[in-house]
Design a protein around this motif. Sequence first.
Motif, PDB file in Angstrom:
ATOM      1  N   VAL A  63      38.298  36.246  12.491  1.00  0.00           N
ATOM      2  CA  VAL A  63      38.879  35.180  11.516  1.00  0.00           C
ATOM      3  C   VAL A  63      39.538  36.003  10.195  1.00  0.00           C
ATOM      4  O   VAL A  63      40.501  35.516   9.897  1.00  0.00           O
ATOM      5  N   PHE A  64      38.827  37.245   9.896  1.00  0.00           N
ATOM      6  CA  PHE A  64      39.420  37.726   8.733  1.00  0.00           C
ATOM      7  C   PHE A  64      40.201  38.932   9.210  1.00  0.00           C
ATOM      8  O   PHE A  64      40.760  39.812   8.310  1.00  0.00           O
ATOM      9  N   ARG A  65      40.812  39.008  10.429  1.00  0.00           N
ATOM     10  CA  ARG A  65      41.648  40.000  11.191  1.00  0.00           C
ATOM     11  C   ARG A  65      41.512  41.415  10.806  1.00  0.00           C
ATOM     12  O   ARG A  65      42.186  42.063  10.065  1.00  0.00           O
ATOM     13  N   ILE A  66      39.958  41.774  11.017  1.00  0.00           N
ATOM     14  CA  ILE A  66      39.551  43.113  10.721  1.00  0.00           C
ATOM     15  C   ILE A  66      39.660  43.708  11.952  1.00  0.00           C
ATOM     16  O   ILE A  66      38.944  43.380  13.062  1.00  0.00           O
ATOM     17  N   ASP A  67      40.274  44.867  12.080  1.00  0.00           N
ATOM     18  CA  ASP A  67      40.074  45.746  13.654  1.00  0.00           C
ATOM     19  C   ASP A  67      38.791  46.127  13.873  1.00  0.00           C
ATOM     20  O   ASP A  67      38.009  46.682  12.968  1.00  0.00           O
ATOM     21  N   TYR A  68      38.481  46.393  15.169  1.00  0.00           N
ATOM     22  CA  TYR A  68      37.105  46.984  15.419  1.00  0.00           C
ATOM     23  C   TYR A  68      36.673  48.482  14.902  1.00  0.00           C
ATOM     24  O   TYR A  68      35.670  48.838  14.209  1.00  0.00           O
TER      25      TYR A  68
END
Length: 172
Positions: free
Chosen positions: A54-59
């Motif tokens: 949802v927040f487009r945060i990469d792993y």
Amino acid sequence: MTSIQQFFQNSVYFGVVLSLSTYGIGMLLKRKFKLALFNPLLISIFLTIAFLVVFRIDYKTYNEGARYISYLLTPSTVCLAVPLYEQFDLLKKNCRAVIIGIVSGVISSLTGIFLLALLFKMDHSAYVTLLPKSITTAIGIGVVQELKGYVPVTVTVIVITGVFGNIAAETV
């Protein structure tokens, strides 16, 4: 990059906070609904993935902070020995059943993995990656590193086995 993404990118412990928060939500759901399917680890995995998507945060950003949790794996595994030691008399009393259970579990696990390896024509690395599926993550990582397997896959298999076993055990 949004301000939320920048905040998480710059936060050293973001991964730890997210992991512990989602696990806490999983614990609350488990207590409220008392269903085996609401396994806190399973809930935590789904919520963490959803949050990252949802927040487009990469792993990689998430894992920079979450890796600190893995430092606690070995000590927490060792801590499991304390309640086991407190039940030592009960273990001695049921020694035969304990030994039969352990041996049959090991044999069935190894046989199952061996048959899957033959069926899917796995190479050595893939085969040894699956071998420690029924042990703790901390020990499994060491075993697979020694046997030259794929550590991330092993961790995934161990978690899936543990969650499935936890869910099935409550039902049984």
